[in-house]
Design an enzyme around this catalytic site. Sequence first.
Site, PDB file in Angstrom:
ATOM      1  N   SER A 127       3.664  -2.212  10.181  1.00  0.00           N
ATOM      2  CA  SER A 127       5.114  -2.332  10.325  1.00  0.00           C
ATOM      3  C   SER A 127       5.667  -3.693   9.908  1.00  0.00           C
ATOM      4  CB  SER A 127       5.554  -1.989  11.755  1.00  0.00           C
ATOM      5  OG  SER A 127       5.193  -0.655  12.076  1.00  0.00           O
ATOM      6  N   LYS A 140       0.176   4.246  -0.222  1.00  0.00           N
ATOM      7  CA  LYS A 140      -0.427   5.447   0.370  1.00  0.00           C
ATOM      8  C   LYS A 140      -0.194   6.639  -0.570  1.00  0.00           C
ATOM      9  CE  LYS A 140      -0.075   3.247   4.807  1.00  0.00           C
ATOM     10  NZ  LYS A 140       0.054   3.327   6.246  1.00  0.00           N
ATOM     11  N   HIS A 187      -9.457   1.550   4.884  1.00  0.00           N
ATOM     12  CA  HIS A 187      -8.173   1.671   5.593  1.00  0.00           C
ATOM     13  C   HIS A 187      -8.358   2.576   6.805  1.00  0.00           C
ATOM     14  CE1 HIS A 187      -4.033   2.659   6.510  1.00  0.00           C
ATOM     15  NE2 HIS A 187      -3.702   1.555   5.867  1.00  0.00           N
ATOM     16  N   GLY A 223       2.902   2.277  10.784  1.00  0.00           N
ATOM     17  CA  GLY A 223       3.885   3.343  10.619  1.00  0.00           C
ATOM     18  C   GLY A 223       4.647   3.686  11.886  1.00  0.00           C
ATOM     19  N   GLU A 250      -6.653   4.901   7.937  1.00  0.00           N
ATOM     20  CA  GLU A 250      -6.393   6.321   7.659  1.00  0.00           C
ATOM     21  C   GLU A 250      -7.613   6.971   7.015  1.00  0.00           C
ATOM     22  OE1 GLU A 250      -2.729   5.628   5.550  1.00  0.00           O
ATOM     23  OE2 GLU A 250      -1.803   5.016   7.446  1.00  0.00           O
ATOM     24  N   GLU A 291      -5.247  -4.747  10.603  1.00  0.00           N
ATOM     25  CA  GLU A 291      -4.183  -3.761  10.809  1.00  0.00           C
ATOM     26  C   GLU A 291      -4.402  -3.040  12.139  1.00  0.00           C
ATOM     27  OE1 GLU A 291      -2.305  -2.622   6.769  1.00  0.00           O
ATOM     28  OE2 GLU A 291      -3.875  -1.182   7.194  1.00  0.00           O
ATOM     29  N   ASN A 299       0.881  -1.171   0.000  1.00  0.00           N
ATOM     30  CA  ASN A 299       0.000   0.000   0.000  1.00  0.00           C
ATOM     31  C   ASN A 299       0.919   1.220   0.000  1.00  0.00           C
ATOM     32  OD1 ASN A 299      -1.760   2.079   0.457  1.00  0.00           O
ATOM     33  ND2 ASN A 299      -2.345   1.442   2.533  1.00  0.00           N
TER      34      ASN A 299
HETATM   35  P1  13P Z   1       3.174   0.360   7.611  1.00  0.00           P
HETATM   36  O1  13P Z   1       3.603  -0.935   6.991  1.00  0.00           O
HETATM   37  O2  13P Z   1       3.931   1.548   7.107  1.00  0.00           O
HETATM   38  O3  13P Z   1       3.119   0.258   9.105  1.00  0.00           O
HETATM   39  O4  13P Z   1       1.666   0.601   7.114  1.00  0.00           O
HETATM   40  C1  13P Z   1       0.745  -0.410   7.243  1.00  0.00           C
HETATM   41  C2  13P Z   1      -0.462  -0.047   6.473  1.00  0.00           C
HETATM   42  O5  13P Z   1      -1.199   0.840   6.850  1.00  0.00           O
HETATM   43  C3  13P Z   1      -0.717  -0.766   5.223  1.00  0.00           C
HETATM   44  O6  13P Z   1      -1.986  -0.491   4.750  1.00  0.00           O
END
Ligand code: 13P
Length: 250
Positions: free
Chosen positions: A212, A11, A94, A172, A96, A166, A9
């Site tokens: 992560s 982002k 997601h 992150g 976010e 997640e 992903n």
């Molecule tokens: P990270 O791997 O950067 O922690 O992000 C995970 C994520 O949100 C994947 O959709």
Amino acid sequence: MRKKVIAGNWKMNMLPDETIRYIEELTPLVKDSKAEVILCVPYTDLFYALLNVQGTNIKIGAQNMHFEEKGAYTGEISGKMLKSIGVEYVIIGHSERREYFAETNETVNKKIKSAFSYGLKPIVCVGEKLEEREAGKTVEIITNQTEKALEGLSNEQVENVIIAYEPIWAIGTGKTATSDDANDSVKSIRTKIAEIYGKETAEKVIIQYGGSVKSSNAKELFSTSDIDGGLVGGASLKPDEFSKIVNYDE
Ligand code: 13P
């Protein structure tokens, strides 16, 4: 045996020229992968990504979609539009988007149904916040999100949903759930699906872990009984690192 599915992903990262170079580098590194390899890229990179993965085993996904087919929704992209250029997957719900863009269990459910109506495969995200985890509510939160997301779907559709567990506190942050913890959460999601749709259906659903994931922890996470791969953020931005996650079992 469920197939492993490993999705990047990106982002809000990467420009078209970076996308083209990335795919050029990644292609030979993952060509023999037993896992399904997916890149979920920004809308502005989709077309370049689709052109450049032709003839490879890499699939392309979007990171969001609107649930309506078309109309006066300035700035939105529909499932029909994604499908029309050859996109196969779409991330829905997601954390976010839930946090910053008012995504709710209800819009997630509508988007999943819309995605299926255009033949897109949804990657549906669920996960608990740190305070919910500390209050002992993880299972309640993630099973409730799962139930609401899948409401009204047929068994066949449920079998084709990919769920990404997640935990929000692990995204992150460099903090990963232990593989046992993550596997327990994923199992609780599968148990909930079994309660509603039956064990046979639940056993077919791909449930990923995200938060992560990196090449140093992928093997441990993906070798558990119930985690069927990962949704990878930061570590998917470098082809070399992402390829090591895809090839975690070598
Ligand atoms: P990270 O791997 O950067 O922690 O992000 C995970 C994520 O949100 C994947 O959709």
